[in-house]
Design a protein around this motif. Structure first.
Motif, PDB file in Angstrom:
ATOM      1  N   VAL A  35      10.086   7.503  16.769  1.00 37.91           N
ATOM      2  CA  VAL A  35       9.367   7.474  15.493  1.00 37.91           C
ATOM      3  C   VAL A  35       7.950   6.988  15.740  1.00 37.91           C
ATOM      4  CG1 VAL A  35       9.285   6.434  13.184  1.00 37.91           C
ATOM      5  CG2 VAL A  35      11.497   7.024  14.206  1.00 37.91           C
ATOM      6  N   TRP A  36       6.989   7.639  15.091  1.00 44.04           N
ATOM      7  CA  TRP A  36       5.588   7.224  15.120  1.00 44.04           C
ATOM      8  C   TRP A  36       5.154   6.952  13.695  1.00 44.04           C
ATOM      9  CZ3 TRP A  36       1.156   9.265  12.857  1.00 44.04           C
ATOM     10  CH2 TRP A  36      -0.065   8.754  13.323  1.00 44.04           C
ATOM     11  N   LEU A  37       4.545   5.814  13.465  1.00 44.00           N
ATOM     12  CA  LEU A  37       3.972   5.461  12.170  1.00 44.00           C
ATOM     13  C   LEU A  37       2.474   5.353  12.339  1.00 44.00           C
ATOM     14  CD1 LEU A  37       6.471   2.637  11.133  1.00 44.00           C
ATOM     15  CD2 LEU A  37       6.490   5.026  10.403  1.00 44.00           C
ATOM     16  N   ASP A  38       1.722   5.952  11.424  1.00 45.89           N
ATOM     17  CA  ASP A  38       0.269   5.911  11.498  1.00 45.89           C
ATOM     18  C   ASP A  38      -0.183   4.459  11.478  1.00 45.89           C
ATOM     19  OD1 ASP A  38      -2.456   6.252  11.336  1.00 45.89           O
ATOM     20  OD2 ASP A  38      -2.426   7.031   9.296  1.00 45.89           O
ATOM     21  N   PRO A  39      -0.829   3.990  12.550  1.00 46.66           N
ATOM     22  CA  PRO A  39      -1.274   2.597  12.592  1.00 46.66           C
ATOM     23  C   PRO A  39      -2.257   2.263  11.471  1.00 46.66           C
ATOM     24  CG  PRO A  39      -1.729   3.695  14.693  1.00 46.66           C
ATOM     25  CD  PRO A  39      -1.162   4.713  13.772  1.00 46.66           C
ATOM     26  N   ALA A  40      -3.004   3.249  11.007  1.00 41.67           N
ATOM     27  CA  ALA A  40      -3.982   2.992   9.947  1.00 41.67           C
ATOM     28  C   ALA A  40      -3.314   2.701   8.612  1.00 41.67           C
ATOM     29  CB  ALA A  40      -4.927   4.182   9.796  1.00 41.67           C
ATOM     30  N   THR A  41      -2.114   3.216   8.389  1.00 40.47           N
ATOM     31  CA  THR A  41      -1.436   2.950   7.117  1.00 40.47           C
ATOM     32  C   THR A  41      -0.483   1.767   7.218  1.00 40.47           C
ATOM     33  OG1 THR A  41       0.299   4.571   7.590  1.00 40.47           O
ATOM     34  CG2 THR A  41      -1.606   5.327   6.320  1.00 40.47           C
ATOM     35  N   THR A  42      -0.147   1.361   8.433  1.00 39.20           N
ATOM     36  CA  THR A  42       0.757   0.226   8.581  1.00 39.20           C
ATOM     37  C   THR A  42       0.015  -1.070   8.879  1.00 39.20           C
ATOM     38  OG1 THR A  42       1.135   0.774  10.908  1.00 39.20           O
ATOM     39  CG2 THR A  42       2.711   1.636   9.311  1.00 39.20           C
ATOM     40  N   ALA A  43      -1.263  -0.965   9.322  1.00 40.70           N
ATOM     41  CA  ALA A  43      -2.057  -2.171   9.620  1.00 40.70           C
ATOM     42  C   ALA A  43      -2.640  -2.737   8.328  1.00 40.70           C
ATOM     43  CB  ALA A  43      -3.195  -1.819  10.581  1.00 40.70           C
ATOM     44  N   PRO A  44      -2.829  -4.035   8.271  1.00 39.29           N
ATOM     45  CA  PRO A  44      -3.522  -4.601   7.114  1.00 39.29           C
ATOM     46  C   PRO A  44      -4.906  -3.974   6.966  1.00 39.29           C
ATOM     47  CG  PRO A  44      -2.590  -6.339   8.491  1.00 39.29           C
ATOM     48  CD  PRO A  44      -2.416  -5.032   9.230  1.00 39.29           C
ATOM     49  N   GLN A  45      -5.417  -3.907   5.752  1.00 43.87           N
ATOM     50  CA  GLN A  45      -6.687  -3.245   5.446  1.00 43.87           C
ATOM     51  C   GLN A  45      -7.810  -3.680   6.389  1.00 43.87           C
ATOM     52  OE1 GLN A  45      -6.955  -0.909   3.052  1.00 43.87           O
ATOM     53  NE2 GLN A  45      -9.123  -0.546   3.357  1.00 43.87           N
ATOM     54  N   ALA A  46      -7.940  -4.958   6.674  1.00 43.63           N
ATOM     55  CA  ALA A  46      -9.033  -5.468   7.507  1.00 43.63           C
ATOM     56  C   ALA A  46      -8.918  -4.998   8.954  1.00 43.63           C
ATOM     57  CB  ALA A  46      -9.053  -6.991   7.462  1.00 43.63           C
ATOM     58  N   GLN A  47      -7.698  -4.617   9.397  1.00 39.30           N
ATOM     59  CA  GLN A  47      -7.508  -4.232  10.786  1.00 39.30           C
ATOM     60  C   GLN A  47      -7.487  -2.720  10.986  1.00 39.30           C
ATOM     61  OE1 GLN A  47      -3.916  -6.116  12.038  1.00 39.30           O
ATOM     62  NE2 GLN A  47      -4.724  -8.170  11.765  1.00 39.30           N
ATOM     63  N   ARG A  48      -7.681  -1.937   9.928  1.00 36.57           N
ATOM     64  CA  ARG A  48      -7.639  -0.483  10.053  1.00 36.57           C
ATOM     65  C   ARG A  48      -8.834   0.017  10.848  1.00 36.57           C
ATOM     66  NH1 ARG A  48      -5.130   1.457   4.268  1.00 36.57           N
ATOM     67  NH2 ARG A  48      -3.308   0.151   4.472  1.00 36.57           N
ATOM     68  N   PRO A  49      -8.620   1.038  11.679  1.00 38.00           N
ATOM     69  CA  PRO A  49      -9.708   1.530  12.521  1.00 38.00           C
ATOM     70  C   PRO A  49     -10.808   2.196  11.701  1.00 38.00           C
ATOM     71  CG  PRO A  49      -7.765   2.917  12.746  1.00 38.00           C
ATOM     72  CD  PRO A  49      -7.361   1.727  11.911  1.00 38.00           C
ATOM     73  N   ALA A  50     -12.021   2.177  12.263  1.00 36.97           N
ATOM     74  CA  ALA A  50     -13.166   2.786  11.588  1.00 36.97           C
ATOM     75  C   ALA A  50     -12.964   4.280  11.408  1.00 36.97           C
ATOM     76  CB  ALA A  50     -14.434   2.504  12.382  1.00 36.97           C
ATOM     77  N   SER A  51     -12.190   4.911  12.306  1.00 33.78           N
ATOM     78  CA  SER A  51     -11.977   6.354  12.192  1.00 33.78           C
ATOM     79  C   SER A  51     -11.267   6.717  10.901  1.00 33.78           C
ATOM     80  CB  SER A  51     -11.183   6.872  13.388  1.00 33.78           C
ATOM     81  OG  SER A  51      -9.888   6.322  13.394  1.00 33.78           O
ATOM     82  N   LEU A  52     -10.526   5.782  10.309  1.00 33.43           N
ATOM     83  CA  LEU A  52      -9.856   6.055   9.050  1.00 33.43           C
ATOM     84  C   LEU A  52     -10.879   6.331   7.953  1.00 33.43           C
ATOM     85  CD1 LEU A  52      -7.230   6.278   7.483  1.00 33.43           C
ATOM     86  CD2 LEU A  52      -7.422   3.844   6.981  1.00 33.43           C
ATOM     87  N   ALA A  53     -11.988   5.614   7.955  1.00 38.23           N
ATOM     88  CA  ALA A  53     -13.026   5.859   6.958  1.00 38.23           C
ATOM     89  C   ALA A  53     -13.583   7.266   7.112  1.00 38.23           C
ATOM     90  CB  ALA A  53     -14.134   4.828   7.095  1.00 38.23           C
TER      91      ALA A  53
END
Length: 181
Positions: free
Chosen positions: A152-170
């Protein structure tokens, strides 16, 4: 949520295995689950288009298209292979693609009939799953002689707290907003 290319960059072997199951009979083939207006599930056979850039689907004017336009949540499940009970699954959000060049390129590649009332959607990935069962070959990764091997793979950008989401998500969110416009 991640694009197919972001998911494939993060988990290339899993993405390759899912692509193989989705395209095991040539063009993509799977079952698309959408959310009806009353909240219930709706399931449809579809032909997903997987490229290095994304996971797409041409959807004709139908209840499933109206579900995607209204809600966007989806799950896509592979068609079962004849020789095993292996399965692949991805889920996330679908977004209409409005970039004419992308639509034209994919329509040509997928031989989408221009006279049909279809709309192209890109499927982002929040979760991806691969389950392998019944492999007697010990050289097959995850083979356990009938015991399921699940990855199973979970998108790290949706599972990480908002402050830790990668810049690529923006950047992805901005691209997604352009596609939805």
């Amino acid at each position: 949520m991640a694009s197919w290319s972001e998911f494939a960059a993060d988990e290339p072997r899993l993405a390759d295995a899912i692509r193989l199951l989705m395209q095991q009979y040539g063009p993509g083939f799977g079952y698309l689950a959408t959310v009806r207006p009353d909240g219930g599930p709706r399931v449809h056979p579809v032909s997903p288009v997987i490229t290095d850039d994304g996971l797409y689907c041409f959807v004709i004017d139908s209840p499933k298209r109206r579900d995607l336009e209204r809600d966007g949540r989806y799950a896509l499940h592979s068609f079962p292979p004849e020789e095993s009970d292996d399965e692949a699954y991805v889920a996330g959000r679908a977004w209409p693609v409005t970039d004419d060049a992308t639509v034209a390129r994919l329509a040509l590649a997928a031989r989408a009939a221009p006279q049909v009332d279809w709309r192209l959607f890109e499927f982002t990935i929040e979760v991806a799953m691969l389950s392998r069962r019944g492999h007697a070959n010990p050289e097959v990764p995850g083979a356990h002689g009938g015991v399921p091997a699940v990855q199973v793979w979970l998108d790290p950008a949706t599972t990480a707290p908002q402050a830790q989401r990668p810049a690529s998500l923006a950047a992805h969110s901005a691209r997604r907003a352009r596609c939805a416009a």
